[in-house]
Design an enzyme around this catalytic site. Structure first.
Site, short mmCIF file in Angstrom:
data_model
loop_
_atom_site.label_atom_id
_atom_site.label_comp_id
_atom_site.label_asym_id
_atom_site.label_seq_id
_atom_site.Cartn_x
_atom_site.Cartn_y
_atom_site.Cartn_z
N HIS A 112 0.84 -1.20 0.00
CA HIS A 112 0.00 0.00 0.00
C HIS A 112 0.88 1.25 0.00
CE1 HIS A 112 -3.01 2.99 1.10
NE2 HIS A 112 -2.27 3.31 2.15
N ASP A 121 6.22 22.14 -26.61
CA ASP A 121 6.19 20.77 -26.06
C ASP A 121 7.26 20.71 -24.97
OD1 ASP A 121 5.10 17.84 -27.61
OD2 ASP A 121 6.23 17.81 -25.76
N TRP A 160 7.39 -0.35 3.57
CA TRP A 160 7.70 0.38 2.32
C TRP A 160 9.10 0.99 2.37
CZ3 TRP A 160 8.92 5.48 1.20
CH2 TRP A 160 8.80 6.40 2.24
N SER A 167 12.70 6.57 -14.24
CA SER A 167 11.61 7.35 -14.84
C SER A 167 11.57 8.75 -14.23
CB SER A 167 10.28 6.63 -14.61
OG SER A 167 9.19 7.46 -14.91
N SER A 168 11.68 8.83 -12.90
CA SER A 168 11.62 10.13 -12.22
C SER A 168 12.78 11.03 -12.63
CB SER A 168 11.64 9.93 -10.70
OG SER A 168 10.48 9.30 -10.26
N HIS A 194 13.31 11.94 3.14
CA HIS A 194 12.69 13.19 3.58
C HIS A 194 12.52 14.19 2.44
CE1 HIS A 194 10.56 15.13 6.66
NE2 HIS A 194 10.94 16.26 6.09
N GLU A 246 11.99 13.32 -0.45
CA GLU A 246 10.90 12.68 -1.21
C GLU A 246 9.53 13.17 -0.74
OE1 GLU A 246 8.43 10.05 -3.39
OE2 GLU A 246 10.45 10.80 -3.74
N TYR A 284 8.85 16.07 0.30
CA TYR A 284 8.65 17.39 -0.29
C TYR A 284 8.49 17.31 -1.81
CZ TYR A 284 9.30 19.10 4.32
OH TYR A 284 9.11 19.33 5.65
N SER A 286 -1.64 27.05 -5.21
CA SER A 286 -1.31 28.46 -5.48
C SER A 286 -1.89 28.92 -6.81
CB SER A 286 0.21 28.66 -5.48
OG SER A 286 0.74 28.28 -4.23
N HIS A 341 15.52 12.97 11.70
CA HIS A 341 14.40 13.03 12.66
C HIS A 341 13.53 11.79 12.56
CE1 HIS A 341 11.80 15.50 9.58
NE2 HIS A 341 11.69 14.22 9.35
N HIS A 342 13.75 10.96 11.53
CA HIS A 342 13.06 9.67 11.45
C HIS A 342 13.77 8.62 12.31
CE1 HIS A 342 10.50 10.82 7.97
NE2 HIS A 342 11.52 11.58 7.66
N THR A 364 7.16 26.83 5.37
CA THR A 364 5.85 26.19 5.14
C THR A 364 4.74 27.08 5.68
OG1 THR A 364 7.00 24.08 5.46
CG2 THR A 364 4.60 24.01 5.34
N LYS A 397 3.93 30.00 3.39
CA LYS A 397 3.03 29.65 2.28
C LYS A 397 1.58 29.66 2.75
CE LYS A 397 4.43 26.80 -0.84
NZ LYS A 397 4.83 27.83 -1.77
N ARG A 423 1.94 0.68 14.99
CA ARG A 423 1.44 0.54 13.62
C ARG A 423 1.91 -0.79 13.02
NH1 ARG A 423 5.00 4.30 9.60
NH2 ARG A 423 7.06 3.92 10.47
#
Length: 527
Positions: A79, A108, A144, A171-172, A255, A257, A259, A270, A304-305, A330, A333, A452
């Site tokens: 998931h 293009d 994951w 791809s990215s 991390h 990722e 963002y 926006s 921080h993880h 943040t 914004k 979890r």
């Protein structure tokens, strides 16, 4: 013998342009490729959502109802992986493909053939990932994040998953190179960088993040692959390796990722808020700098993880303070969006409803992130349902709801038809209510200590889990209405006018050359 055929400025052969299914397979048109990304993303969204329904069905009451713990772990792992790499990111790249050339006045993307290839890697990668459910040894159950030692043991499904993530990463990176080159080289005359719509800015900065962090993930999972198959011991303590080193490599990718998945969503919001406020975006320059600041700071908060891995106190303090610091741009914004709304002539069409929900619910996710930034609190809440609640408030009510709002906003542009506004609003309210019923109780579960990624739990957690599961089923079912509304719009409907929203921001409805007046320039005084 050579026959002359009419060609356009890109050298595309009009006489031999592919039709039917080949039009989609061989397409180098940014709009077609954007459409392919969005449909692929929608399919993966429903697939990963189905896995989430299975998770919530198991957790509806205590005890093992439907699945054994091993299969339950496979559900949670797949998931997460599919939602991130198969649903959220491809959807945002689909928006980039559709909108960036239109917004900057380009004909293009810079590399149309590479654009085609970067899309077609995704279905192959997705198929590879989903097929892990059907191989000997079963799918991947190591989370994951693919942490060793769980990912060093296990069957061939783990190798397939590593290869799949590699393909998605390639791809990215190709997509990011394409976006950067397009933005730097193909803007219309007069379209300076500081006149670009904020959506283009957010993707431009996100593309640099992708190029910076995807190779780090590639290195980490390649080391996992060699640990599994070639006798290396990078992360295997038995051979002198260190499993915590994998966590550092993974979160140095992971991390930024987060963002990568939220910055383009900021760009969508926006665009929507000024349109339905009938006002220019407040503080455009500060918004650009805030996005750049978030991108820079995202590289220095990764650990921080990892507060529970035995980090020295100086390291804990550094990562605690930098995590709190990233909340500042943040917050800038969020205040700018609120200032844009202030005294605007606001109307509440479906895209605006999603944008307003985004601002409110994403702020909740941001505040719970600040709570988790505090080292002593995080040590208590690590790997509990509080963390699950936090990142779903960021990634569902953040990224996913921004994507839905963006789809409604640009559907008239993409299809030439207006969607059914009544169905859109019903979909919004069902989604917003069901989302909060699902994930808000998880804060309380986490604070009470429920871990979890478990299929069974103590009796005191039963009530909140039942509420969350009912909300989850409603949330899943309401997305079928989204699919119906989109398909109905694609197939026909009221013709969309040239300016469907009649908003202040006309830029994305035109191909400017040179750039016309738009909402990022101070409007001329009316005499």
């Amino acid at each position: 013998m050579y026959t002359a055929t009419a060609t356009d400025t890109h050298g595309h052969d009009h006489e031999h342009a592919p039709t039917g299914i080949m039009r989609w397979i061989a397409s180098t048109n940014h709009k077609d490729i954007g459409t392919l990304y969005l449909w692929f993303s929608l399919f993966m969204f429903f697939f990963a959502g189905t896995l989430a329904m299975m998770i919530r069905a198991e957790l509806f009451q205590p005890g093992l109802q439907l699945f054994q713990p091993g299969f339950f772990n496979q559900l949670t792992t797949m998931h997460g992986l599919i939602m991130i790499f198969g649903a959220i990111m491809p959807a945002l790249v689909g928006f980039a493909n559709w909108q960036i050339p239109l917004m900057i006045g380009a004909s293009d993307m810079a590399f149309p053939r590479m654009n085609n290839w970067s899309f077609w890697l995704l279905p192959a990668a997705g198929l590879l990932l989903i097929s892990t459910f059907f191989v000997p040894g079963g799918s991947i159950g190591g989370g994951w994040t693919m942490y060793p030692p769980l990912f060093i043991q296990g069957g061939i499904g783990y190798d397939m998953a590593i290869l799949s993530v590699h393909l998605m990463g390639i791809s990215s990176i190709m997509g990011a190179i394409n976006i950067i080159t397009t933005v730097l080289n193909m803007r219309a005359p007069g379209m300076t960088l500081m006149k670009m719509p904020l959506f283009v800015w957010t993707w431009f900065i996100t593309a640099f993040l992708l190029i910076a962090v995807m190779p780090v993930l590639a290195c980490a999972i390649t080391m996992l692959l060699t640990d599994r198959n070639f006798g290396t011991h990078f992360f295997d303590a038995a051979g002198g390796g260190d499993a915590v080193m994998y966590q550092h490599l993974f979160w140095f990718f992971g991390h930024p990722e987060v963002y990568i998945m939220i910055l383009p969503a900021f760009g969508i919001i926006s665009t929507i808020i000024p349109t339905f406020s009938r006002k220019p975006l407040f503080g455009y320059v500060s918004m650009v700098y805030a996005v750049a600041s978030i991108a820079f700071l995202s590289f220095i908060v990764w650990a921080h993880h990892m507060f529970t891995t035995g980090m020295p106190v100086a390291g804990q303090l550094f990562f605690m303070y930098t995590t709190m610091l990233i909340a500042v741009p943040t917050g800038v914004k969020v205040f700018n969006w609120i200032s844009t709304l202030w005294r605007g002539a606001i109307t509440f069409e479906t895209p605006m409803l999603f944008a307003l929900a985004f601002v409110i619910l994403f702020a909740i996710g941001g505040f719970s992130g600040l709570v988790l930034a505090l080292v002593p609190v995080d040590i208590q809440l690590q790997d509990t349902y509080y963390v699950v609640a936090h990142f779903h408030y960021v990634l569902f009510s953040g990224s996913a709801m921004a994507i839905m709002g963006g789809v409604y906003y640009w559907l008239p542009k993409w299809t030439g038809h207006m969607y059914d506004e009544r169905l859109g609003k019903i979909h919004f309210w069902l989604t917003a209510i069901a989302f909060n019923i699902t994930f808000f109780p998880m804060h309380f579960l986490g604070l009470a200590g429920m871990p979890r990624r478990i299929p069974d739990y103590a009796l005191q957690f039963a009530d909140f889990n039942m509420i969350a599961s009912i909300g989850g089923f409603l949330l899943g079912a309401s997305q079928l209405l989204f699919l119906y509304t989109v398909v109905k719009c694609v197939r026909g409907g009221a013709p969309a006018p040239a300016r469907p929203w009649d908003g202040a921001d006309t830029l994305e409805w035109t191909l400017p050359s040179p750039a016309p007046y738009h909402s990022f320039v101070t409007p001329p005084l009316v005499k």
